[in-house]
Each structure stands twice: as C-alpha cells, then as structure tokens.
Design a protein around this motif. Sequence first.
Motif, PDB file in Angstrom:
ATOM      1  N   ALA A  78      -1.274  -4.850 -12.373  1.00 49.75           N
ATOM      2  CA  ALA A  78      -0.893  -6.243 -12.557  1.00 49.75           C
ATOM      3  C   ALA A  78      -1.361  -7.106 -11.393  1.00 49.75           C
ATOM      4  O   ALA A  78      -1.169  -6.767 -10.233  1.00 49.75           O
ATOM      5  CB  ALA A  78       0.617  -6.360 -12.707  1.00 49.75           C
ATOM      6  N   GLY A  79      -1.995  -8.229 -11.741  1.00 51.92           N
ATOM      7  CA  GLY A  79      -2.458  -9.184 -10.743  1.00 51.92           C
ATOM      8  C   GLY A  79      -3.809  -8.881 -10.153  1.00 51.92           C
ATOM      9  O   GLY A  79      -4.397  -9.746  -9.495  1.00 51.92           O
ATOM     10  N   ARG A  80      -4.321  -7.679 -10.350  1.00 54.58           N
ATOM     11  CA  ARG A  80      -5.658  -7.373  -9.838  1.00 54.58           C
ATOM     12  C   ARG A  80      -6.703  -8.082 -10.695  1.00 54.58           C
ATOM     13  O   ARG A  80      -6.448  -8.491 -11.824  1.00 54.58           O
ATOM     14  CB  ARG A  80      -5.892  -5.863  -9.835  1.00 54.58           C
ATOM     15  CG  ARG A  80      -4.913  -5.106  -8.945  1.00 54.58           C
ATOM     16  CD  ARG A  80      -4.905  -3.623  -9.239  1.00 54.58           C
ATOM     17  NE  ARG A  80      -6.084  -2.956  -8.697  1.00 54.58           N
ATOM     18  CZ  ARG A  80      -6.370  -1.673  -8.934  1.00 54.58           C
ATOM     19  NH1 ARG A  80      -5.584  -0.947  -9.722  1.00 54.58           N
ATOM     20  NH2 ARG A  80      -7.444  -1.127  -8.395  1.00 54.58           N
ATOM     21  N   VAL A  81      -7.904  -8.216 -10.158  1.00 58.54           N
ATOM     22  CA  VAL A  81      -8.983  -8.934 -10.841  1.00 58.54           C
ATOM     23  C   VAL A  81      -9.920  -7.921 -11.492  1.00 58.54           C
ATOM     24  O   VAL A  81     -10.311  -6.929 -10.871  1.00 58.54           O
ATOM     25  CB  VAL A  81      -9.762  -9.818  -9.855  1.00 58.54           C
ATOM     26  CG1 VAL A  81     -10.915 -10.531 -10.566  1.00 58.54           C
ATOM     27  CG2 VAL A  81      -8.828 -10.834  -9.203  1.00 58.54           C
ATOM     28  N   ALA A  82     -10.263  -8.181 -12.736  1.00 64.78           N
ATOM     29  CA  ALA A  82     -11.258  -7.372 -13.450  1.00 64.78           C
ATOM     30  C   ALA A  82     -12.377  -8.281 -13.922  1.00 64.78           C
ATOM     31  O   ALA A  82     -12.246  -9.513 -13.918  1.00 64.78           O
ATOM     32  CB  ALA A  82     -10.625  -6.644 -14.627  1.00 64.78           C
ATOM     33  N   HIS A  83     -13.496  -7.669 -14.322  1.00 59.51           N
ATOM     34  CA  HIS A  83     -14.590  -8.483 -14.839  1.00 59.51           C
ATOM     35  C   HIS A  83     -15.378  -7.730 -15.893  1.00 59.51           C
ATOM     36  O   HIS A  83     -15.407  -6.509 -15.945  1.00 59.51           O
ATOM     37  CB  HIS A  83     -15.514  -8.967 -13.711  1.00 59.51           C
ATOM     38  CG  HIS A  83     -16.400  -7.918 -13.111  1.00 59.51           C
ATOM     39  ND1 HIS A  83     -17.725  -8.148 -12.792  1.00 59.51           N
ATOM     40  CD2 HIS A  83     -16.169  -6.638 -12.755  1.00 59.51           C
ATOM     41  CE1 HIS A  83     -18.261  -7.058 -12.263  1.00 59.51           C
ATOM     42  NE2 HIS A  83     -17.341  -6.135 -12.224  1.00 59.51           N
ATOM     43  N   THR A  84     -16.000  -8.511 -16.768  1.00 56.48           N
ATOM     44  CA  THR A  84     -16.912  -8.034 -17.803  1.00 56.48           C
ATOM     45  C   THR A  84     -18.185  -8.849 -17.673  1.00 56.48           C
ATOM     46  O   THR A  84     -18.130 -10.074 -17.543  1.00 56.48           O
ATOM     47  CB  THR A  84     -16.304  -8.239 -19.207  1.00 56.48           C
ATOM     48  OG1 THR A  84     -15.050  -7.549 -19.280  1.00 56.48           O
ATOM     49  CG2 THR A  84     -17.232  -7.723 -20.291  1.00 56.48           C
ATOM     50  N   TRP A  85     -19.347  -8.192 -17.680  1.00 53.26           N
ATOM     51  CA  TRP A  85     -20.596  -8.891 -17.389  1.00 53.26           C
ATOM     52  C   TRP A  85     -21.658  -8.574 -18.440  1.00 53.26           C
ATOM     53  O   TRP A  85     -21.557  -7.595 -19.180  1.00 53.26           O
ATOM     54  CB  TRP A  85     -21.109  -8.500 -15.996  1.00 53.26           C
ATOM     55  CG  TRP A  85     -21.463  -7.036 -15.882  1.00 53.26           C
ATOM     56  CD1 TRP A  85     -22.679  -6.459 -16.037  1.00 53.26           C
ATOM     57  CD2 TRP A  85     -20.557  -5.958 -15.607  1.00 53.26           C
ATOM     58  NE1 TRP A  85     -22.602  -5.107 -15.880  1.00 53.26           N
ATOM     59  CE2 TRP A  85     -21.315  -4.767 -15.608  1.00 53.26           C
ATOM     60  CE3 TRP A  85     -19.190  -5.877 -15.353  1.00 53.26           C
ATOM     61  CZ2 TRP A  85     -20.748  -3.516 -15.371  1.00 53.26           C
ATOM     62  CZ3 TRP A  85     -18.622  -4.631 -15.122  1.00 53.26           C
ATOM     63  CH2 TRP A  85     -19.396  -3.477 -15.122  1.00 53.26           C
ATOM     64  N   GLN A  86     -22.644  -9.443 -18.505  1.00 54.79           N
ATOM     65  CA  GLN A  86     -23.743  -9.255 -19.447  1.00 54.79           C
ATOM     66  C   GLN A  86     -24.799  -8.307 -18.873  1.00 54.79           C
ATOM     67  O   GLN A  86     -25.046  -8.281 -17.656  1.00 54.79           O
ATOM     68  CB  GLN A  86     -24.415 -10.597 -19.747  1.00 54.79           C
ATOM     69  CG  GLN A  86     -23.606 -11.518 -20.637  1.00 54.79           C
ATOM     70  CD  GLN A  86     -24.332 -12.827 -20.884  1.00 54.79           C
ATOM     71  OE1 GLN A  86     -24.909 -13.394 -19.960  1.00 54.79           O
ATOM     72  NE2 GLN A  86     -24.293 -13.316 -22.103  1.00 54.79           N
ATOM     73  N   TRP A  87     -25.446  -7.583 -19.770  1.00 59.32           N
ATOM     74  CA  TRP A  87     -26.580  -6.753 -19.366  1.00 59.32           C
ATOM     75  C   TRP A  87     -27.841  -7.580 -19.172  1.00 59.32           C
ATOM     76  O   TRP A  87     -28.686  -7.251 -18.343  1.00 59.32           O
ATOM     77  CB  TRP A  87     -26.854  -5.685 -20.439  1.00 59.32           C
ATOM     78  CG  TRP A  87     -25.825  -4.607 -20.502  1.00 59.32           C
ATOM     79  CD1 TRP A  87     -24.927  -4.383 -21.511  1.00 59.32           C
ATOM     80  CD2 TRP A  87     -25.562  -3.604 -19.520  1.00 59.32           C
ATOM     81  NE1 TRP A  87     -24.132  -3.311 -21.226  1.00 59.32           N
ATOM     82  CE2 TRP A  87     -24.505  -2.802 -20.006  1.00 59.32           C
ATOM     83  CE3 TRP A  87     -26.116  -3.290 -18.286  1.00 59.32           C
ATOM     84  CZ2 TRP A  87     -23.997  -1.711 -19.303  1.00 59.32           C
ATOM     85  CZ3 TRP A  87     -25.607  -2.207 -17.582  1.00 59.32           C
ATOM     86  CH2 TRP A  87     -24.564  -1.434 -18.081  1.00 59.32           C
ATOM     87  N   GLU A  88     -27.981  -8.631 -19.960  1.00 59.72           N
ATOM     88  CA  GLU A  88     -29.170  -9.470 -19.845  1.00 59.72           C
ATOM     89  C   GLU A  88     -28.788 -10.896 -20.209  1.00 59.72           C
ATOM     90  O   GLU A  88     -27.786 -11.134 -20.873  1.00 59.72           O
ATOM     91  CB  GLU A  88     -30.295  -8.977 -20.761  1.00 59.72           C
ATOM     92  CG  GLU A  88     -29.915  -8.948 -22.235  1.00 59.72           C
ATOM     93  CD  GLU A  88     -31.009  -8.362 -23.089  1.00 59.72           C
ATOM     94  OE1 GLU A  88     -32.054  -8.012 -22.519  1.00 59.72           O
ATOM     95  OE2 GLU A  88     -30.831  -8.263 -24.317  1.00 59.72           O
ATOM     96  N   MET A  89     -29.581 -11.861 -19.763  1.00 61.05           N
ATOM     97  CA  MET A  89     -29.266 -13.265 -19.960  1.00 61.05           C
ATOM     98  C   MET A  89     -29.117 -13.576 -21.443  1.00 61.05           C
ATOM     99  O   MET A  89     -29.994 -13.243 -22.247  1.00 61.05           O
ATOM    100  CB  MET A  89     -30.353 -14.139 -19.328  1.00 61.05           C
ATOM    101  CG  MET A  89     -30.047 -15.621 -19.390  1.00 61.05           C
ATOM    102  SD  MET A  89     -31.128 -16.617 -18.328  1.00 61.05           S
ATOM    103  CE  MET A  89     -32.724 -16.307 -19.096  1.00 61.05           C
TER     104      MET A  89
END
Length: 687
Positions: free
Chosen positions: A557-568
Amino acid sequence: MLVRLLLALAVGSVVAAPQAAALPTVPATGVFLQVVAHPDDDILFMNPDLRTALAAGLPATTVFLTAGEADRPPGSREPVSDTGCRNAGLSREQYADCRARGARAAWSAMAGRPNTWTRAALTVPDGTGWSRQVDVDTLAGAGPVVNLVWVNLPDWADVHDVKADPVNDLTGPDASLYHLWADGSVRRTITPAASARPGQTYGRADVLRLLSGLYQHFQPTVVRVQDVEPDARYRQNPAWLNDHSDHVIAARLATEAAAVTPRPRILGYRNYNLLDAQVNLEAAEQAGKQAVFDRYAAFDGLIGPNDPFYGGLVQREYQRWWTGTKWVDRNLDGRLQAFAVFHGRLRTWWQAPGGAWQGPVELADPGGPLAPGLSLARNQDGRLEVFALRLSDWAVVTTYQYEPNGGWVNRWDSLGNPNTGGGGPVSQIGQPVVTTNQDGRIQLFVKNGGGGISTTYQLANNSGFGGWVDLGGGPGIQDGLAATTNGHGEIEVFAYTVNAGIGAIHHIYQLAPNGGFATNPTFAEFEPAGPPTVATSADGTLDVFYRLASNNTAANAGRVAHTWQWEMAGGSTDTPEILDGDAGVGPVAAVSAPHPRDGYPAVADPRIVLLERNRTGTMSMTRQTVPNGGYFNPWTSTGPYSPTEPAMAIDASGRIFAFTLAGDGRLLVSHQTTPTGPAPFTDWEVI
C-alpha cells in the motif's frame, strides 16, 4: 531489434544506485484547522495527514460542532471515571463528556505528549453585539499547539434534542444539523458532564458567524473539512445525504464560513464511503492510526473491540478532491506559470523575464467555488488556458490568457456538464484533464455522472468547445484522470477505476490523430489505490505511474508501480513493476524527458523524473537511471512539508522544475542546475 529489446528490458529494471544527497529541509509553515461533526471524525477520516502535520511542527485546532451524544437519554451530569465511560446506561451528558475525553486522549497520543490539558472559555463576537462562547481544550507540554474546540450542538440522532423555539421549529427532534442548515431550525447546545458552559442557541447564521470568528481567531492557512457532497454511487446511507448528514452539513457550514481574509486552502476528505475504496495506507501507517483510534475508542462504549467497520476506516485515507499534479505549465516564451485554488478562487504565480518569480495574484471570480484540481493546456496560438470544476453547479469552467505570455481575461466560461438531463446526484462529475490533438485543438476529459468518461473538444483551433461525447468506461471511474498525446499525435487517457471492489487502470486511446477512441482491454497493472499519471520517455514510449493498493496485506500500500510501452504508440508490457518510493497517498507527479518533439531543445541524457508526497508529508524524488531506462531506488528526500500533491514542469532551456505548496500557501520551487538528465536540483526557494 536487439538494441530495442535491451532498452525495453532496461525500462523494466529497478536499479539500486546512489542519487544526489537530500536537499536541505525547508522549515514547515502554516496553521491547520479542522471542522468536523463528531469527536472521532478528524482522527478517522483525516489521518495520517493530521499526524504528519503535527510531526512537522505545525499547530492544529479541531472544531467539533456536535457533542456526539447520539441517542442517549438526558439525565445525570455527574461525571464518571475513565473506566466507567464504556458502561451501559450513561446519560447523553456523560456520554458526550466521555467522547471528549477520548478525543483528548487520541490527540495527546498523536502529539506524543502526556494527556494533560487546560480548558478556557473563548468568547467569539462578530462586532455587532452578537457573541457565543465555546470551550477550548489546549494540550500542555512542549511541541506544536493543539486545540480542541467544543460547540456541543446536538447529534443528529438525539431524539431528545432540545429546541429553542418550539412554536416556530416544527422540524422534529432529530437530524439537528441538517434541519439547522436546511429549514431555519434553532437548536440548543447540550452541557456535557463536568462542563460549566450553559446551553446556547444556534441557527444556521449563528454557526456561520461562530466559524467565521474562529477562523479569524486561529488564522488557519489550511482548513480541513468533511465531504460536502458525497458521491451518490457508493453504498453508504443514501437517506443521509449519501454518508452521514452531520458529516455533510458540518462540511458545508465550514466551507461557507471560510470566506474570510486571507483565504485559506480547503481540503475535503471522504468519510464512510472510504469502505468502497482500496486500502491505501501501508502497514506502519495503519498501525499508527489504529493506536490513536484505540485511545479514543477506550472512552466510547458504542465501539466494540476489533470493530470491522472502524477497522476498515483506519486502513484508508482519501481526499475528496485531489489537487493533482498538473497545476504548472509553460508560457509560449518558455516562462513557467503555477496555479492553485484558495477557498474556491484561483491564484497564480509566474516567472518574469530573467526567471524571478512573481505573484501570487488572484484571477477572476469563477462564479462559484472551484474544486482544487486544475488542468492546463496551451492553445495553438500560445495562450495558456486553465480548466476547473465549479462545485456550485457541477460545471466545467475555463479561463485563459488574452494574449500569449500575457494577462488573463476577467471572466470564466462554462463548458457545462455532460449530465445535464438527470439533475440531482447524477450531475456530480469529476475534475477535468486536458491535452491537445495533433492539429492543436484542446480536448478535455472528465469522469461523468454515470461513472464513465465524457469528452469535449475545441471545434477549431483557439476557439470554443462543442458538445459532450460519452466514451463509456463506467460505472467505476474515479476522479483524477491522466491524459497525454503520444509521439504519433494520438491522445491516450488513463483512469483509476473500481468495480465490484477491485481497482484497475482503464485505458482509452485515439485510433488515429484527431480521431475517435477505442478501449484497451489488456492494460496490465497491479491493483491501484489512486489516480494515475503519465510521462513520456526520450524514445517516445509512455510510462504510467500509480499508487498501489494493499491487496489485503498492506505490504504494497502506498508504493509506486508503473506500466510502460514497449514501443512508441504501441502496446504496453504485461509485467508491470513496483518502484517502491516512500509510501503516502495521492497521485505521483511525473515529468516527461525533455525532447524536441515537445518543443524543448535537445538536452543531454533526457530522463523522466518522479516526485511524490510521501508518508511524512514531505517530498521524495526518483528519476530514470539512463534515458529510456529503469529508476533509481531508494528515492531521495527533498525536504519540504506540503499538505497536497506536487507538480513538475520543464522550462525553455530543458531544465526540470519541481513545485509544491507550503502549509501557509506559499509556492516552493526547486529546479535542475543544468538541463541534463542527472543534474542535481537546487535548494527549495520559497515564493
């Protein structure tokens, strides 16, 4: 192809490496005042924000409007012992006294000081001969000032409520604050056991006078209130204004009375419908909040041991309206400009030629109070435009510069509400977010009254907006959308959504530049507990950041996660990642890596930078270790205390600037020393 894959793998790695030393701490400033209905409302709904402000050394005052005596019968005013407070059969006067003891015990625990208080009578006049008296308890010992102010109006459930005017007050004996607000009722305060304060009468105008006088006396720079208009989608008490009528009316009275000089910032907090949100406090924060609440509950016989209802509230804290992270933007000439809402009105600060900061200046009257979350965009001709939600009529409103780099028009224009037909609760919408189409037209997105996403856009460059279009996504979209335009000129929108109690990220995107939208059904995320933000790496790929829910363990809880693209403009990874951080609640500020495609000069080593309000109410920062790469861990503390979310922006040179607001409302600014990815940030400047 191998290089591209390696870069993609690098984005998914958390790199443990040293960062620049923490910046010097900026002394905390400000005065905080809470107005709540009942003796446990502040510690339940506004914590851990109460604790972090105290830990920063800031004075705090809570005004309790009701005695919280519930449905106990009137009777003995003989005080009972502390251990007797949980006995059955207490009179309302005794129960009110016990709840006040619980509040004092909780606040002394939160302040880390002995439970020793002094009591004084405070007379509050308004200069016309009118006055009322309240009891003020002040915590003894060294440390920030803590005051508890007792008005002692009857609780909503008090069927024994004594009315001052039985001839003209025909509203019935209960729901006293609601009737006092709505139909001219006059109510008499009760006198808790061991109190010497005689009963006094209050109508709505009297409560407003009292609160206005208390604001003038204590001079708060931040006023915390409960939820003035709870979201009707949630399950809690639809017959009681979708929450608890005392909570809602206390918030309305407190907000209306805050039209004083100087204007304070108003922070609203969700109440019972917290139980419909994700658990967002980490284990240590939950334990600290529970310990404080336990001190209170020892004096309240209506709260059973390990009560799951109160236990669920202890696990969460959500502000009703996030300030958001998009309240700074760049003028056409590259000078930055910041905006913030103070009691419903908009203030602005700006860089003069040469870089010195000026302001604040208050802009035009918006015709009703604004919610605190703002979104900014620049028209094709270079004029900045601000978008906000007007709470008096649930309309999206906008104001703008009359020329590029110049002043602002003396008015706000309304873009209306996407739910104009239903009226009532369905008219509630969220705070707007904007970005620009490839052809330069601004497009706006908002959570609509049905819990989906609606949009409107400029019909031509630099012009007005058309009608609203419903893009679906309901019924669980939460306030705090994120929108950006990707490297191919297509808009992408991300939203925190909760359906059947499960949180997710809802993602929609344009099928072609300037075109219509489709939904991405495969966006991969951990369960979020708050609004997302989005930034662009140097190679044009998007990176989406969000706070984590606890998943019932409080470990994340409260930690930061991320999801990112493989390509533009392509698909995103199916393996999101946790970036840690220093916990906390609310959206995380993210700034894109400076790049010429966004109008910035080419800079060396361009990187995304993140800034969060952490578990202590101060700031923590991290950045990519290399362009298009992973992120430093641990994050770096940057010092200043703030009650709301930070923002970030890039100036004409490509330097990244960080912003937050101090507790006294002053702007705090730090920036990179040079326009390069690894460049350190300056000490914080107080504007």
